[in-house]
Scaffold this active site. Structure first.
Site, short mmCIF file in Angstrom:
data_model
loop_
_atom_site.label_atom_id
_atom_site.label_comp_id
_atom_site.label_asym_id
_atom_site.label_seq_id
_atom_site.Cartn_x
_atom_site.Cartn_y
_atom_site.Cartn_z
N TYR A 73 -67.91 -14.40 -9.14
CA TYR A 73 -66.81 -13.66 -8.51
C TYR A 73 -66.99 -12.14 -8.65
O TYR A 73 -67.42 -11.49 -7.72
CB TYR A 73 -65.44 -14.13 -9.06
CG TYR A 73 -64.32 -13.76 -8.11
CD1 TYR A 73 -63.68 -14.72 -7.34
CD2 TYR A 73 -63.92 -12.44 -7.95
CE1 TYR A 73 -62.69 -14.37 -6.44
CE2 TYR A 73 -62.93 -12.08 -7.05
CZ TYR A 73 -62.32 -13.04 -6.31
OH TYR A 73 -61.34 -12.69 -5.40
N LYS B 251 -64.42 -6.79 -3.04
CA LYS B 251 -63.25 -6.29 -3.77
C LYS B 251 -63.47 -4.86 -4.28
O LYS B 251 -62.52 -4.07 -4.35
CB LYS B 251 -62.90 -7.24 -4.93
CG LYS B 251 -62.42 -8.62 -4.47
CD LYS B 251 -61.11 -8.51 -3.70
CE LYS B 251 -60.48 -9.85 -3.41
NZ LYS B 251 -59.25 -9.74 -2.62
N ASP C 150 -53.44 -13.21 14.26
CA ASP C 150 -54.58 -12.63 13.54
C ASP C 150 -54.30 -11.19 13.08
O ASP C 150 -54.31 -10.26 13.89
CB ASP C 150 -55.82 -12.68 14.44
CG ASP C 150 -57.04 -12.16 13.72
OD1 ASP C 150 -56.98 -11.97 12.49
OD2 ASP C 150 -58.08 -11.96 14.39
N TYR D 294 -50.07 -15.32 -3.35
CA TYR D 294 -49.55 -14.07 -3.87
C TYR D 294 -48.72 -13.28 -2.84
O TYR D 294 -47.81 -12.56 -3.20
CB TYR D 294 -50.71 -13.20 -4.38
CG TYR D 294 -51.15 -13.58 -5.78
CD1 TYR D 294 -50.22 -13.64 -6.82
CD2 TYR D 294 -52.48 -13.87 -6.08
CE1 TYR D 294 -50.60 -13.97 -8.12
CE2 TYR D 294 -52.87 -14.20 -7.38
CZ TYR D 294 -51.93 -14.24 -8.39
OH TYR D 294 -52.29 -14.57 -9.67
N THR E 70 -48.26 -17.76 1.93
CA THR E 70 -48.64 -18.60 0.79
C THR E 70 -49.07 -17.69 -0.36
O THR E 70 -49.23 -16.48 -0.19
CB THR E 70 -49.83 -19.54 1.14
OG1 THR E 70 -50.91 -18.73 1.62
CG2 THR E 70 -49.49 -20.58 2.19
P1 NAD Z 1 -53.71 -17.66 0.12
O1 NAD Z 1 -54.78 -18.44 0.81
O2 NAD Z 1 -52.64 -18.41 -0.58
O3 NAD Z 1 -52.98 -16.66 1.16
C1 NAD Z 1 -53.64 -16.03 2.21
C2 NAD Z 1 -52.65 -15.47 3.21
O4 NAD Z 1 -53.40 -14.79 4.23
C3 NAD Z 1 -51.80 -16.52 3.95
O5 NAD Z 1 -50.50 -16.01 4.17
C4 NAD Z 1 -52.50 -16.67 5.31
O6 NAD Z 1 -51.68 -17.10 6.37
C5 NAD Z 1 -52.95 -15.23 5.52
N1 NAD Z 1 -54.07 -15.08 6.45
C6 NAD Z 1 -55.35 -15.50 6.32
N2 NAD Z 1 -56.08 -15.12 7.40
C7 NAD Z 1 -55.24 -14.41 8.20
C8 NAD Z 1 -55.40 -13.74 9.44
N3 NAD Z 1 -56.56 -13.68 10.07
N4 NAD Z 1 -54.30 -13.15 9.98
C9 NAD Z 1 -53.10 -13.19 9.37
N5 NAD Z 1 -52.90 -13.79 8.18
C10 NAD Z 1 -53.96 -14.40 7.61
O7 NAD Z 1 -54.48 -16.68 -0.85
P2 NAD Z 1 -54.12 -15.96 -2.23
O8 NAD Z 1 -54.88 -16.63 -3.31
O9 NAD Z 1 -52.66 -15.72 -2.38
O10 NAD Z 1 -54.87 -14.57 -1.99
C11 NAD Z 1 -54.22 -13.40 -1.59
C12 NAD Z 1 -54.97 -12.21 -2.18
O11 NAD Z 1 -54.87 -12.27 -3.61
C13 NAD Z 1 -56.47 -12.22 -1.84
O12 NAD Z 1 -56.89 -10.90 -1.61
C14 NAD Z 1 -57.09 -12.76 -3.12
O13 NAD Z 1 -58.43 -12.36 -3.28
C15 NAD Z 1 -56.17 -12.16 -4.17
N6 NAD Z 1 -56.22 -12.82 -5.49
C16 NAD Z 1 -56.16 -14.17 -5.62
C17 NAD Z 1 -56.26 -14.74 -6.88
C18 NAD Z 1 -56.22 -16.25 -7.08
O14 NAD Z 1 -56.59 -16.72 -8.16
N7 NAD Z 1 -55.74 -17.00 -6.12
C19 NAD Z 1 -56.38 -13.92 -8.03
C20 NAD Z 1 -56.37 -12.55 -7.86
C21 NAD Z 1 -56.29 -11.99 -6.59
#
Ligand code: NAD
Length: 392
Positions: free
Chosen positions: A235, A244, A111, A53, A51
């Site tokens: 944040y 972070k 995991d 990024y 999902t």
């Molecule tokens: P998201 O919730 O859409 O995706 C998380 C992913 O991690 C998924 O594929 C999920 O299956 C996987 N995951 C979670 N726990 C797991 C585990 N124990 N084992 C295996 N897979 C696992 O999140 P996102 O918003 O895309 O975030 C991804 C990164 O981007 C994070 O580090 C987040 O801090 C960073 N980020 C997010 C934003 C934002 O606004 N959403 C902005 C900048 C940076």
């Protein structure tokens, strides 16, 4: 089964397989429209691939550069009576499209923090894909079990140092109200760093290097959000921000430890947008609804796929990356520049319960939120009977 959204608080507890497939198809189409991206990655491991990024990274690597991809995610499979998670359906859709395009793709569901998953990934790489030249670390998780000790840590979303009172929007009750967030104690800060800091990223890179499955000049990146004054108290300078910051330490450690392979490690700072992870963070739904309003007016609005395509094209595989003083790639400039932030701050100061829907783009936020789970997409017939049991 006819599948309609079941929204509970900041999460939707079901997902639509056809809608998720459509959303993946739209992201693939976006990347293909960009034309030839030139030289890029060939063998890519995406940790957190299903999902947000991470999924966008996988799509860009595969459909932008023709890369083989191995994904790691933590998703629930569907049953006869219950839908799978959105990430499950996204992964199934990705596999189908990759297969049609003749691209190698495999995904391990489990995991990512465990030693077993690292071993399974290494075995897969040795068996099928070969050495990786890009590792994307895109996990967002509320808890982590440290494989060395078996202790499970939970992350907290709290300010650091002092309490913080701010406006927030309760998506459940459709209410703008003030909230006071108590500061985290030292243990909560430590635990959040254990979950969302750089330790696991380092463990992955060590395990891959020790097993001899990292290509020379391999690149790796982990994603962060830095933001500005409006979000710093909850944040950037809060518990999650402390975690972070630890990514910056980890990036330097990875470069140092794997200098024999000339590994390039960068933290990449991305913009705030609606994902399952960000909708769980207090204040973010309000902030994001306001930035959507401002950035759509400016014509600078971007979603996951636009951000990640930009990251690959200009930073990871571009000649002229935007780097900051901490060696981080910066893709968040369209959000964090002073002029845009001033417009957001002006709206922030004015926003009340009465004018929230007028001043913000909550409609856009809510649409994107539903779309994360495969809902609210025009081309999908939500009255049709669909089989929830999709696999890859
Ligand atoms: P998201 O919730 O859409 O995706 C998380 C992913 O991690 C998924 O594929 C999920 O299956 C996987 N995951 C979670 N726990 C797991 C585990 N124990 N084992 C295996 N897979 C696992 O999140 P996102 O918003 O895309 O975030 C991804 C990164 O981007 C994070 O580090 C987040 O801090 C960073 N980020 C997010 C934003 C934002 O606004 N959403 C902005 C900048 C940076």
């Amino acid at each position: 089964m006819v599948i309609k959204p079941k929204v509970r608080g900041f999460i939707c507890t079901n997902a639509h397989p056809v809608g998720c497939a459509e959303s993946v198809a739209q992201q693939i189409a976006y990347v293909k429209e960009q034309g030839d991206l030139g030289e890029g990655p060939k063998n890519v491991l995406v940790i957190g691939s299903s999902t947000g990024y991470g999924l966008a990274s996988r799509i860009t690597a595969a459909f932008g550069y023709g890369a083989n991809t191995l994904g790691v995610c933590f998703e629930k499979a569907p049953t006869e009576r219950k839908t799978g998670t959105a990430g499950w359906y996204n992964t199934a859709a990705f596999h189908k499209q990759a297969e049609q395009a003749g691209l190698y793709a495999d995904t391990l569901n489990g995991d990512a923090f465990s030693n077993e998953m690292k071993e399974d990934v290494i075995a897969k790489l040795k068996e099928n894909m070969g050495n990786v030249d890009l590792v994307v670390y895109s996990l967002a998780s509320p808890r982590r079990t440290d494989p060395a000790t078996g202790v499970t840590y939970k992350s907290t979303l709290k300010p650091v140092g002092q309490e913080y009172t701010t406006k927030t929007y309760d998506t459940d009750k459709d209410k703008v109200h003030e909230v006071t967030l108590e500061p985290a104690n030292d243990e909560e800060i430590h635990n959040t760093i254990k979950v969302m800091g750089g330790e696991d990223w380092e463990l992955w890179m060590d395990a891959l290097a020790d097993a001899g499955v990292l290509a020379e000049n391999c690149k790796t990146t982990a994603y962060t959000y830095i933001g500005k004054e409006l979000t710093w108290p909850i944040y950037g300078q809060a518990t999650i921000g402390k975690a972070k910051e630890d990514l910056d330490r980890a990036a330097a450690a990875i470069i140092g430890k794997h200098s024999d392979l000339l590994v390039e490690a960068h933290v990449s700072s991305l913009k705030a947008l609606v994902t399952q992870a960000s909708s769980a963070i207090p204040v973010m739904p309000l902030y994001i609804s306001l930035i959507y309003q401002v950035m759509k007016e400016e014509g600078t609005h971007e979603g996951c796929i636009e951000q990640i395509y930009g990251l690959f094209n200009t930073c990871l595989y571009g000649d002229n990356p935007t780097l900051d003083e901490a060696n981080r790639y910066r893709m968040d400039g369209k959000e964090t520049n002073d002029a845009t932030q001033a417009k957001i701050k002006a709206l922030w100061d004015q926003v009340t319960q009465e004018n929230f829907h007028e001043l913000s783009d909550y409609a856009g936020y809510h649409h994107e939120f539903l779309k994360l789970f495969g809902f609210d997409i025009d081309s999908v017939d939500y009255d049709a009977d669909v089989d929830p049991q999709v696999s890859w």
